[in-house]
Scaffold this motif. Structure first.
Motif, PDB file in Angstrom:
ATOM      1  N   TRP A 260       0.941  -1.064  -0.149  1.00  0.00           N
ATOM      2  CA  TRP A 260      -0.236   0.237   0.382  1.00  0.00           C
ATOM      3  C   TRP A 260       0.685   1.554  -0.100  1.00  0.00           C
ATOM      4  O   TRP A 260       0.371   2.326  -0.088  1.00  0.00           O
ATOM      5  N   CYS A 261       2.257   0.996   0.382  1.00  0.00           N
ATOM      6  CA  CYS A 261       2.873   2.199   0.268  1.00  0.00           C
ATOM      7  C   CYS A 261       4.922   2.055  -0.013  1.00  0.00           C
ATOM      8  O   CYS A 261       5.505   2.197   0.669  1.00  0.00           O
ATOM      9  N   PRO A 262       3.850   1.131  -1.306  1.00  0.00           N
ATOM     10  CA  PRO A 262       5.908   0.306  -1.619  1.00  0.00           C
ATOM     11  C   PRO A 262       7.267   1.455  -2.040  1.00  0.00           C
ATOM     12  O   PRO A 262       6.562   2.186  -2.752  1.00  0.00           O
ATOM     13  N   THR A 263       8.280   0.841  -1.551  1.00  0.00           N
ATOM     14  CA  THR A 263       9.898   1.958  -2.456  1.00  0.00           C
ATOM     15  C   THR A 263       9.751   0.345  -2.875  1.00  0.00           C
ATOM     16  O   THR A 263      11.461   1.299  -3.064  1.00  0.00           O
ATOM     17  N   THR A 264      10.132  -0.919  -2.642  1.00  0.00           N
ATOM     18  CA  THR A 264      10.533  -1.466  -3.469  1.00  0.00           C
ATOM     19  C   THR A 264       9.648  -2.342  -3.905  1.00  0.00           C
ATOM     20  O   THR A 264       8.685  -3.117  -3.720  1.00  0.00           O
ATOM     21  N   LEU A 265      10.087  -2.594  -5.546  1.00  0.00           N
ATOM     22  CA  LEU A 265       9.687  -3.755  -6.534  1.00  0.00           C
ATOM     23  C   LEU A 265      10.677  -4.373  -6.962  1.00  0.00           C
ATOM     24  O   LEU A 265      11.652  -4.245  -7.608  1.00  0.00           O
ATOM     25  N   HIS A 266      10.181  -6.173  -6.545  1.00  0.00           N
ATOM     26  CA  HIS A 266      11.117  -7.059  -6.760  1.00  0.00           C
ATOM     27  C   HIS A 266      10.450  -8.594  -8.045  1.00  0.00           C
ATOM     28  O   HIS A 266       9.594  -8.946  -7.948  1.00  0.00           O
ATOM     29  N   ILE A 267      11.169  -7.327  -8.854  1.00  0.00           N
ATOM     30  CA  ILE A 267      10.693  -8.213 -10.612  1.00  0.00           C
ATOM     31  C   ILE A 267      10.876  -9.558  -9.953  1.00  0.00           C
ATOM     32  O   ILE A 267      10.690 -10.939 -10.212  1.00  0.00           O
ATOM     33  N   SER A 268      12.419  -9.777  -9.412  1.00  0.00           N
ATOM     34  CA  SER A 268      13.472 -11.212  -9.733  1.00  0.00           C
ATOM     35  C   SER A 268      14.299 -11.067  -8.548  1.00  0.00           C
ATOM     36  O   SER A 268      14.423 -10.773  -7.906  1.00  0.00           O
ATOM     37  N   ALA A 269      14.913 -12.521  -7.893  1.00  0.00           N
ATOM     38  CA  ALA A 269      16.015 -11.970  -7.086  1.00  0.00           C
ATOM     39  C   ALA A 269      16.939 -11.307  -6.959  1.00  0.00           C
ATOM     40  O   ALA A 269      17.455 -11.210  -6.271  1.00  0.00           O
ATOM     41  N   ALA A 270      17.087 -11.258  -8.949  1.00  0.00           N
ATOM     42  CA  ALA A 270      18.096 -10.471  -9.133  1.00  0.00           C
ATOM     43  C   ALA A 270      17.842  -9.190  -9.830  1.00  0.00           C
ATOM     44  O   ALA A 270      18.794  -8.301  -9.745  1.00  0.00           O
ATOM     45  N   ASN A 271      16.537  -8.937  -9.522  1.00  0.00           N
ATOM     46  CA  ASN A 271      16.031  -7.726 -10.088  1.00  0.00           C
ATOM     47  C   ASN A 271      15.358  -6.698  -8.775  1.00  0.00           C
ATOM     48  O   ASN A 271      13.828  -7.226  -9.296  1.00  0.00           O
ATOM     49  N   SER A 272      15.225  -6.493  -8.336  1.00  0.00           N
ATOM     50  CA  SER A 272      14.443  -5.105  -7.598  1.00  0.00           C
ATOM     51  C   SER A 272      14.940  -3.156  -8.207  1.00  0.00           C
ATOM     52  O   SER A 272      16.150  -3.071  -8.048  1.00  0.00           O
ATOM     53  N   THR A 273      14.147  -2.571  -7.966  1.00  0.00           N
ATOM     54  CA  THR A 273      14.105  -1.392  -7.531  1.00  0.00           C
ATOM     55  C   THR A 273      13.590  -0.817  -6.811  1.00  0.00           C
ATOM     56  O   THR A 273      13.128  -1.325  -5.681  1.00  0.00           O
ATOM     57  N   GLU A 274      14.426   0.496  -6.102  1.00  0.00           N
ATOM     58  CA  GLU A 274      13.838   1.031  -4.892  1.00  0.00           C
ATOM     59  C   GLU A 274      14.055   2.296  -5.097  1.00  0.00           C
ATOM     60  O   GLU A 274      14.710   2.987  -5.805  1.00  0.00           O
ATOM     61  N   TRP A 275      13.077   2.860  -4.869  1.00  0.00           N
ATOM     62  CA  TRP A 275      12.856   4.582  -4.321  1.00  0.00           C
ATOM     63  C   TRP A 275      13.258   4.887  -2.711  1.00  0.00           C
ATOM     64  O   TRP A 275      12.956   4.392  -2.129  1.00  0.00           O
ATOM     65  N   THR A 276      13.790   6.141  -3.157  1.00  0.00           N
ATOM     66  CA  THR A 276      14.108   6.974  -1.865  1.00  0.00           C
ATOM     67  C   THR A 276      12.750   8.282  -1.458  1.00  0.00           C
ATOM     68  O   THR A 276      12.481   8.911  -2.184  1.00  0.00           O
ATOM     69  N   LEU A 277      12.267   8.265  -0.376  1.00  0.00           N
ATOM     70  CA  LEU A 277      11.419   8.909  -0.231  1.00  0.00           C
ATOM     71  C   LEU A 277      11.679  10.096   0.533  1.00  0.00           C
ATOM     72  O   LEU A 277      13.077  10.113   0.604  1.00  0.00           O
ATOM     73  N   PRO A 278      11.115  11.389   0.211  1.00  0.00           N
ATOM     74  CA  PRO A 278      11.569  12.481   1.096  1.00  0.00           C
ATOM     75  C   PRO A 278      11.863  12.162   2.071  1.00  0.00           C
ATOM     76  O   PRO A 278      11.682  11.664   2.765  1.00  0.00           O
ATOM     77  N   LYS A 279      12.618  13.560   2.646  1.00  0.00           N
ATOM     78  CA  LYS A 279      12.988  13.505   4.520  1.00  0.00           C
ATOM     79  C   LYS A 279      11.923  15.025   5.063  1.00  0.00           C
ATOM     80  O   LYS A 279      12.274  15.591   3.770  1.00  0.00           O
ATOM     81  N   GLY A 280      10.955  14.343   5.733  1.00  0.00           N
ATOM     82  CA  GLY A 280      10.448  15.528   6.444  1.00  0.00           C
ATOM     83  C   GLY A 280      10.943  16.105   7.906  1.00  0.00           C
ATOM     84  O   GLY A 280      11.780  15.520   8.106  1.00  0.00           O
ATOM     85  N   LYS A 281      10.701  17.712   7.735  1.00  0.00           N
ATOM     86  CA  LYS A 281      10.863  17.858   8.962  1.00  0.00           C
ATOM     87  C   LYS A 281      10.586  17.417  10.218  1.00  0.00           C
ATOM     88  O   LYS A 281      11.573  17.582  10.977  1.00  0.00           O
ATOM     89  N   TYR A 282       9.967  17.086  10.255  1.00  0.00           N
ATOM     90  CA  TYR A 282       9.684  15.970  11.527  1.00  0.00           C
ATOM     91  C   TYR A 282       9.381  14.541  11.168  1.00  0.00           C
ATOM     92  O   TYR A 282       9.212  14.243   9.876  1.00  0.00           O
ATOM     93  N   LYS A 283       8.932  13.973  12.746  1.00  0.00           N
ATOM     94  CA  LYS A 283       8.612  12.456  12.610  1.00  0.00           C
ATOM     95  C   LYS A 283       7.098  12.275  11.879  1.00  0.00           C
ATOM     96  O   LYS A 283       6.440  12.181  12.646  1.00  0.00           O
ATOM     97  N   PHE A 284       7.489  11.211  10.778  1.00  0.00           N
ATOM     98  CA  PHE A 284       6.310  10.644  10.242  1.00  0.00           C
ATOM     99  C   PHE A 284       5.801   9.847  11.716  1.00  0.00           C
ATOM    100  O   PHE A 284       6.400   9.101  12.509  1.00  0.00           O
ATOM    101  N   HIS A 285       4.210   9.762  12.155  1.00  0.00           N
ATOM    102  CA  HIS A 285       3.508   8.130  12.568  1.00  0.00           C
ATOM    103  C   HIS A 285       3.418   7.296  11.957  1.00  0.00           C
ATOM    104  O   HIS A 285       3.594   6.359  12.689  1.00  0.00           O
ATOM    105  N   PHE A 286       3.638   7.533  10.451  1.00  0.00           N
ATOM    106  CA  PHE A 286       2.697   6.642  10.188  1.00  0.00           C
ATOM    107  C   PHE A 286       3.786   5.163   8.973  1.00  0.00           C
ATOM    108  O   PHE A 286       4.609   6.471   8.524  1.00  0.00           O
ATOM    109  N   HIS A 287       4.007   4.573   8.816  1.00  0.00           N
ATOM    110  CA  HIS A 287       5.293   3.954   7.711  1.00  0.00           C
ATOM    111  C   HIS A 287       4.770   4.646   6.257  1.00  0.00           C
ATOM    112  O   HIS A 287       3.675   4.150   6.128  1.00  0.00           O
TER     113      HIS A 287
END
Length: 339
Positions: A260-287
């Motif tokens: 529901w909020c993915p930062t990684t897509l695993h197409i195969s064991a050897a093929n994954s893509t990862e995205w970096t989320l922006p950094k907020g000024k304050y701590k987030f409550h939820f994942h």
């Protein structure tokens, strides 16, 4: 109705609700360009809490209750983030007062409510989006492109688990607060299945358990689609599950962690893509709440293009999702009269 927002001008936001998701939303919004987004007012039932949130996020106007927010002509769009049961009334009020709306899911408690809001937005020619934030993560774009390119071949099954221990949160226990596994968790699974198959199921069978207060605390569903395709989904509010989605085709399986909020897509064991989320000024409550910035930007993009709905999460799809949720809750016995 707000004037058409020209490219480069600020989208002026109002916030209806002062819960944890509103804090995360404001923190995520602050990572976006200030020339595009500005929060001008926050409203809530408890003025002390409104002031506290407004002070933390440097928002100049605090309203007690939602009527003043609806009537504030300086606001272009309102983020509705209150209890599920209040989504319909507050969204309706904002639309009636000429505001564009981004409403937390579920937009309505039933198909009838959701369809009514969609009809109203279309009549008023206002932008309306159900906050199915999953759809706007880069991983979903990448998934869609991979499927469209034939990377999975013919897709025949989708399996999703979503279990989090939230039965100690009051709103999830109370029927009169709009709680329950279907509306809090199930709709996230439904939207991914619909995202992949792009058509409604031909059959749906659902079972599960109630809490002592009459709210669905768990669900297990099997869905049947045309051309031999199937899907299964399971959700629980008393146990942590794998929280993964597996999409299986003739050329392999794609896995989405925290689907529901993915930062990684695993197409195969050897093929994954990862995205970096922006950094907020304050701590987030939820994942991964920093990812709320994607749907906030989608609102800006759509309104600047003159669109009244997002092509990534259309209003017709919100109506379909509400109808499916009604069917699920009726089969569970927690909704007496579906549709």
């Amino acid at each position: 109705m707000p004037e058409q927002i020209a490219m480069g001008l600020q989208l002026k936001w109002g916030i209806a609700g002062v819960g944890m998701i509103s804090h995360d939303f404001l923190t995520a919004l602050a990572t976006l360009p200030a020339e595009q987004h500005k929060v001008v007012a926050i409203a809530g039932k408890d003025l002390e809490r409104v002031h506290r949130l407004a002070t933390l996020h440097n928002v100049g106007t605090a309203y007690e209750g939602y009527e003043s927010l609806a009537q504030d002509n300086s606001i272009d769009i309102v983020f509705v983030s209150v209890l599920n049961l209040q989504h319909y009334d507050i969204t309706k009020s904002m639309l009636e007062n000429g505001k564009h709306v981004l409403c937390e899911k579920p937009m309505g408690m039933t198909y009838k409510q959701t369809k009514s809001l969609v009809d109203l937005a279309r009549e008023k020619k206002l932008f309306l989006l159900e906050g199915m934030w999953s759809r706007f993560f880069p991983a979903y774009d990448a998934l869609d492109k991979h499927i469209a390119a034939g990377g999975l071949g013919d897709i025949y099954h989708i399996n999703i688990q979503f279990g989090v221990e939230i039965n100690d949160i009051e709103r999830n226990l109370m029927k009169d607060m709009g709680g329950g596994a279907v509306l809090d968790l199930g709709v996230y699974m439904l939207q991914l299945i619909q995202f992949v198959y792009k058509e409604p199921p031909t059959d749906l069978m659902c079972t599960g358990h109630w809490t002592k207060l009459g709210v669905d605390e768990s669900i297990s569903c099997a869905l049947k689609y045309k051309e031999g395709r199937t899907a299964t989904l399971s959700a629980h509010t008393r146990a942590t599950m794998t929280n993964k989605a597996e999409i299986t085709g003739t050329k392999g399986t794609i896995t989405l962690d925290y689907f529901w909020c993915p930062t990684t897509l695993h197409i195969s064991a050897a093929n994954s893509t990862e995205w970096t989320l922006p950094k907020g000024k304050y701590k987030f409550h939820f994942h991964n709440s920093a990812g709320l910035s994607y749907q906030i930007q989608e609102c800006w993009d759509c309104i600047n293009k003159g669109l009244l709905e997002s092509p990534k999460m259309t209003l017709d799809e919100s109506v379909l999702m509400a109808k499916l949720a009604d069917t699920m809750r009726a089969q569970l016995g927690v909704l007496e009269a579906p549709l």
